[in-house]
Scaffold this motif. Structure first.
Motif, mmCIF file in Angstrom:
data_model
loop_
_atom_site.group_PDB
_atom_site.id
_atom_site.type_symbol
_atom_site.label_atom_id
_atom_site.label_comp_id
_atom_site.label_asym_id
_atom_site.label_seq_id
_atom_site.Cartn_x
_atom_site.Cartn_y
_atom_site.Cartn_z
ATOM 1 N N THR A 142 0.813 -1.210 0.000
ATOM 2 C CA THR A 142 0.000 0.000 0.000
ATOM 3 C C THR A 142 0.851 1.266 0.000
ATOM 4 O O THR A 142 0.502 2.251 -0.659
ATOM 5 N N ARG A 143 1.980 1.248 0.708
ATOM 6 C CA ARG A 143 2.831 2.440 0.712
ATOM 7 C C ARG A 143 3.500 2.663 -0.640
ATOM 8 O O ARG A 143 3.705 3.803 -1.050
ATOM 9 N N CYS A 144 3.827 1.583 -1.341
ATOM 10 C CA CYS A 144 4.453 1.724 -2.656
ATOM 11 C C CYS A 144 3.439 2.068 -3.743
ATOM 12 O O CYS A 144 3.719 2.891 -4.625
ATOM 13 N N LEU A 145 2.294 1.433 -3.713
ATOM 14 C CA LEU A 145 1.360 1.507 -4.831
ATOM 15 C C LEU A 145 0.181 2.426 -4.592
ATOM 16 O O LEU A 145 -0.472 2.860 -5.554
ATOM 17 N N MET A 146 -0.117 2.730 -3.333
ATOM 18 C CA MET A 146 -1.220 3.637 -3.006
ATOM 19 C C MET A 146 -0.759 4.552 -1.878
ATOM 20 O O MET A 146 -1.208 4.429 -0.745
ATOM 21 N N ARG A 147 0.145 5.431 -2.197
ATOM 22 C CA ARG A 147 0.859 6.184 -1.179
ATOM 23 C C ARG A 147 -0.078 7.075 -0.377
ATOM 24 O O ARG A 147 -0.941 7.738 -0.919
ATOM 25 N N GLY A 148 0.133 7.073 0.919
ATOM 26 C CA GLY A 148 -0.667 7.907 1.802
ATOM 27 C C GLY A 148 -0.725 7.321 3.194
ATOM 28 O O GLY A 148 -0.855 6.118 3.370
ATOM 29 N N SER A 149 -0.630 8.152 4.201
ATOM 30 C CA SER A 149 -0.656 7.688 5.588
ATOM 31 C C SER A 149 -2.007 7.121 5.986
ATOM 32 O O SER A 149 -2.121 6.437 7.001
ATOM 33 N N TYR A 150 -3.040 7.398 5.180
ATOM 34 C CA TYR A 150 -4.375 6.895 5.498
ATOM 35 C C TYR A 150 -4.425 5.370 5.507
ATOM 36 O O TYR A 150 -5.381 4.771 5.990
ATOM 37 N N MET A 151 -3.384 4.699 4.966
ATOM 38 C CA MET A 151 -3.384 3.241 4.963
ATOM 39 C C MET A 151 -2.989 2.662 6.312
ATOM 40 O O MET A 151 -3.328 1.530 6.631
ATOM 41 N N ASP A 152 -2.257 3.412 7.124
ATOM 42 C CA ASP A 152 -1.711 2.858 8.359
ATOM 43 C C ASP A 152 -2.786 2.268 9.261
ATOM 44 O O ASP A 152 -2.659 1.161 9.779
ATOM 45 N N ALA A 153 -3.853 3.005 9.467
ATOM 46 C CA ALA A 153 -4.900 2.565 10.390
ATOM 47 C C ALA A 153 -5.718 1.402 9.839
ATOM 48 O O ALA A 153 -6.449 0.753 10.584
ATOM 49 N N ARG A 154 -5.589 1.133 8.560
ATOM 50 C CA ARG A 154 -6.420 0.099 7.939
ATOM 51 C C ARG A 154 -5.678 -1.219 7.730
ATOM 52 O O ARG A 154 -6.273 -2.208 7.316
ATOM 53 N N THR A 155 -4.385 -1.235 7.997
ATOM 54 C CA THR A 155 -3.590 -2.420 7.728
ATOM 55 C C THR A 155 -4.102 -3.642 8.467
ATOM 56 O O THR A 155 -4.265 -4.729 7.886
ATOM 57 N N GLU A 156 -4.357 -3.499 9.770
ATOM 58 C CA GLU A 156 -4.787 -4.654 10.564
ATOM 59 C C GLU A 156 -6.132 -5.180 10.097
ATOM 60 O O GLU A 156 -6.358 -6.401 10.061
ATOM 61 N N ARG A 157 -7.044 -4.291 9.717
ATOM 62 C CA ARG A 157 -8.354 -4.737 9.226
ATOM 63 C C ARG A 157 -8.213 -5.512 7.925
ATOM 64 O O ARG A 157 -8.872 -6.547 7.729
ATOM 65 N N ILE A 158 -7.358 -5.042 7.033
ATOM 66 C CA ILE A 158 -7.150 -5.747 5.762
ATOM 67 C C ILE A 158 -6.636 -7.156 6.020
ATOM 68 O O ILE A 158 -7.127 -8.132 5.442
ATOM 69 N N CYS A 159 -5.653 -7.284 6.882
ATOM 70 C CA CYS A 159 -5.068 -8.597 7.188
ATOM 71 C C CYS A 159 -6.112 -9.554 7.759
ATOM 72 O O CYS A 159 -6.210 -10.720 7.349
ATOM 73 N N ALA A 160 -6.882 -9.088 8.727
ATOM 74 C CA ALA A 160 -7.881 -9.941 9.369
ATOM 75 C C ALA A 160 -8.965 -10.360 8.380
ATOM 76 O O ALA A 160 -9.383 -11.523 8.347
ATOM 77 N N ASP A 161 -9.413 -9.418 7.565
ATOM 78 C CA ASP A 161 -10.456 -9.731 6.594
ATOM 79 C C ASP A 161 -9.979 -10.772 5.585
ATOM 80 O O ASP A 161 -10.684 -11.742 5.281
ATOM 81 N N LEU A 162 -8.775 -10.593 5.048
ATOM 82 C CA LEU A 162 -8.276 -11.515 4.034
ATOM 83 C C LEU A 162 -8.055 -12.913 4.592
ATOM 84 O O LEU A 162 -8.289 -13.913 3.901
ATOM 85 N N ALA A 163 -7.616 -13.024 5.848
ATOM 86 C CA ALA A 163 -7.426 -14.341 6.452
ATOM 87 C C ALA A 163 -8.733 -15.119 6.496
ATOM 88 O O ALA A 163 -8.787 -16.318 6.191
ATOM 89 N N THR A 164 -9.818 -14.447 6.870
ATOM 90 C CA THR A 164 -11.129 -15.090 6.918
ATOM 91 C C THR A 164 -11.621 -15.447 5.525
ATOM 92 O O THR A 164 -12.125 -16.554 5.278
ATOM 93 N N LEU A 165 -11.445 -14.539 4.576
ATOM 94 C CA LEU A 165 -11.991 -14.742 3.237
ATOM 95 C C LEU A 165 -11.291 -15.854 2.478
ATOM 96 O O LEU A 165 -11.946 -16.693 1.848
ATOM 97 N N PHE A 166 -9.961 -15.915 2.534
ATOM 98 C CA PHE A 166 -9.258 -16.903 1.736
ATOM 99 C C PHE A 166 -9.462 -18.313 2.266
ATOM 100 O O PHE A 166 -9.386 -19.278 1.518
ATOM 101 N N SER A 167 -9.731 -18.451 3.544
ATOM 102 C CA SER A 167 -10.052 -19.761 4.085
ATOM 103 C C SER A 167 -11.436 -20.210 3.614
ATOM 104 O O SER A 167 -11.618 -21.338 3.147
ATOM 105 N N GLY A 168 -12.412 -19.322 3.721
ATOM 106 C CA GLY A 168 -13.768 -19.664 3.321
ATOM 107 C C GLY A 168 -13.915 -19.899 1.832
ATOM 108 O O GLY A 168 -14.699 -20.744 1.387
#
Length: 456
Positions: free
Chosen positions: A162-188
């Protein structure tokens, strides 16, 4: 007598056979049960049944392709498109208008839009971010606490992407949510692929509710990312700006749904597949401590006492070979599907129009017919004098042809730099509660890897 049985034969044309049916199917579920219970072993054994074999997944017949040459042929042939059980299961996440799932002219236009961000000459500009994130890991791990490698790996993967391809500090607070969501989705999604029970996945059971919650949250996150960029009025030279300013075939701005699906296509491989590979690399360093010592020695020879920089990556050949061997034995993308758009031939077998095909990079890359000591971790097999012995298409972790991952060079640079930095600083050991067995989802990674980082 059927129409097919009286169809005139082309003189001299070979008679195409029907692929053999794989053994071990069960009523109703067919071979889906084996793909749930032990999919890696099941896919790895299929080549013993034939180069192409038929599987039953619920009511569907699927054709499994087992040899390097034929998987390469499928990937390169225009007779097959991105479709089938894998992509159907991913559709709710990736949509139909992103580069990962589109076909034909739409896919070609989208590749032209995103390709500049991943050209070889563009990648060095990402180097400082990759280096910063690698050394941030080293500093965070100095506490001596036991590392939850799942969280650590996916966090750094998301941050780099996200820092390389979608630059902006607004990504910092969303990193943990992205990780948790993807873990659930790829298993299901894996379960939905191999056991296609359709409406039953809409029943409000706890697993289905959790899947739907994660899916809705990830789509909300993407909408927030796009809205924040537009509200900022900024146009940094990154992939998100390229998408927001992209034009369609008529010179008009691309639609909101396509932008949404493209952002999903950026976040997903840049976090799920790379995060899974980082986990596997740390597992390899824990199980083969001598590798870390060799990497540290190479870094000292190439870099000296200063921090590792992006410009050093191309000289760290042993480190890159460790990454390549990890990709061989532990490919994050371990299973792929395609669909035949016309009746065609593959390995002397008839493939009907509309048929779904499935193949496993994991099985191909561990096949004893392609690799001596195929289960052994041996980075030296990628030395120039030995790599020529590897059959064509027996190693393609980023795929081939027009579906080749556009970020292959980006990913290799990121993984090599990260491995060099952390292996130079630490050796690793598993601790109580760690479970290194493979976690089977759409992607492949250790189940629950817990490590202690010991300073060198």
């Amino acid at each position: 007598m059927t129409t097919e049985s009286v169809r005139p034969e082309t003189p001299g044309a070979p008679v195409l056979r029907e692929p053999p049916l794989a053994g071990g199917g069960v009523p109703l579920l067919g071979h889906g049960w084996k793909l749930v219970r032990d999919p890696l072993a099941f896919m790895s054994r299929l080549r013993d049944d034939g180069d192409v074999v038929r599987l039953r997944l619920g009511p569907k017949t699927v054709y499994a392709v087992t040899t390097p040459a034929l998987t390469g042929a499928v990937a390169l042939s225009p007779d097959y498109i991105i479709a089938g059980p894998l992509w159907e299961s991913l559709e709710s996440l990736l949509g139909k208008e992103g580069v990962a799932t589109a076909n034909g002219p739409l896919h070609r236009r989208q590749r032209r839009t995103i390709q500049p961000a991943f050209k070889l000459e563009a990648i060095p500009a990402y180097g400082p971010i990759m280096t910063e994130e690698a050394y941030a890991l080293v500093e965070r791990w100095r506490s001596g606490r036991v590392l939850d490698v799942t969280a650590e790996s996916f966090r750094v993967a998301v941050r780099v992407a996200t820092r390389c391809l979608m630059r902006g500090s607004y990504m910092d607070a969303r990193t943990e949510r992205i990780c948790a969501d993807l873990a659930t989705l790829f298993s299901g999604m894996y379960q939905r692929m191999v056991v296609p029970l359709g409406p039953l996945y809409k029943v409000p059971l706890p697993a289905n509710r959790e899947f739907n919650r994660a899916l809705a949250d990830l789509h909300l996150l993407v909408d927030e990312i796009v809205a924040d960029r537009r509200a900022s009025g900024q146009k940094p030279d990154d992939l998100l700006t390229a998408l927001l300013e992209a034009k369609d075939e008529n010179g008009e701005p691309i639609g909101e749904q396509e932008i949404h699906d493209q952002v999903i296509a950026i976040i997903t491989p840049g976090s799920e597949t790379i995060g899974a590979t980082i986990m596997s690399l740390l597992l390899v360093l824990a199980e083969h401590p001598e590798l870390g010592g060799k990497i540290r020695d190479e870094v000292k020879t190439v870099v000296g006492d200063r921090p590792v920089a992006f410009d050093d990556v191309r000289k760290l050949t042993h480190t890159a070979n460790v990454v390549t061997e990890t990709l061989r034995l532990y490919p994050a993308v371990w299973i792929l599907t395609r669909r035949a758009v016309t009746e065609t031939e593959l390995g002397g077998y008839r493939i009907p129009r509309g048929a779904d095909l499935i193949y496993s990079p994991y099985a191909v890359q561990r096949d004893h017919r392609s690799y001596g000591r195929h289960e052994e971790f041996d980075p030296d097999r990628w030395l120039p004098e030995r790599v020529k012995d590897v059959p064509k298409y027996a190693m393609s972790p980023f795929s081939v042809g027009n579906r080749k991952c556009p970020s292959d060079h980006f990913s290799m640079a990121e993984l090599t730099l990260l491995t060099a930095v952390v292996a130079s600083a630490y050796r690793f050991e598993q601790v109580s509660g760690s479970d290194a067995r493979p976690r089977i989802g759409i992607t492949l990674r250790p189940r629950r890897l817990m490590l202690r980082a010991l300073p060198r």
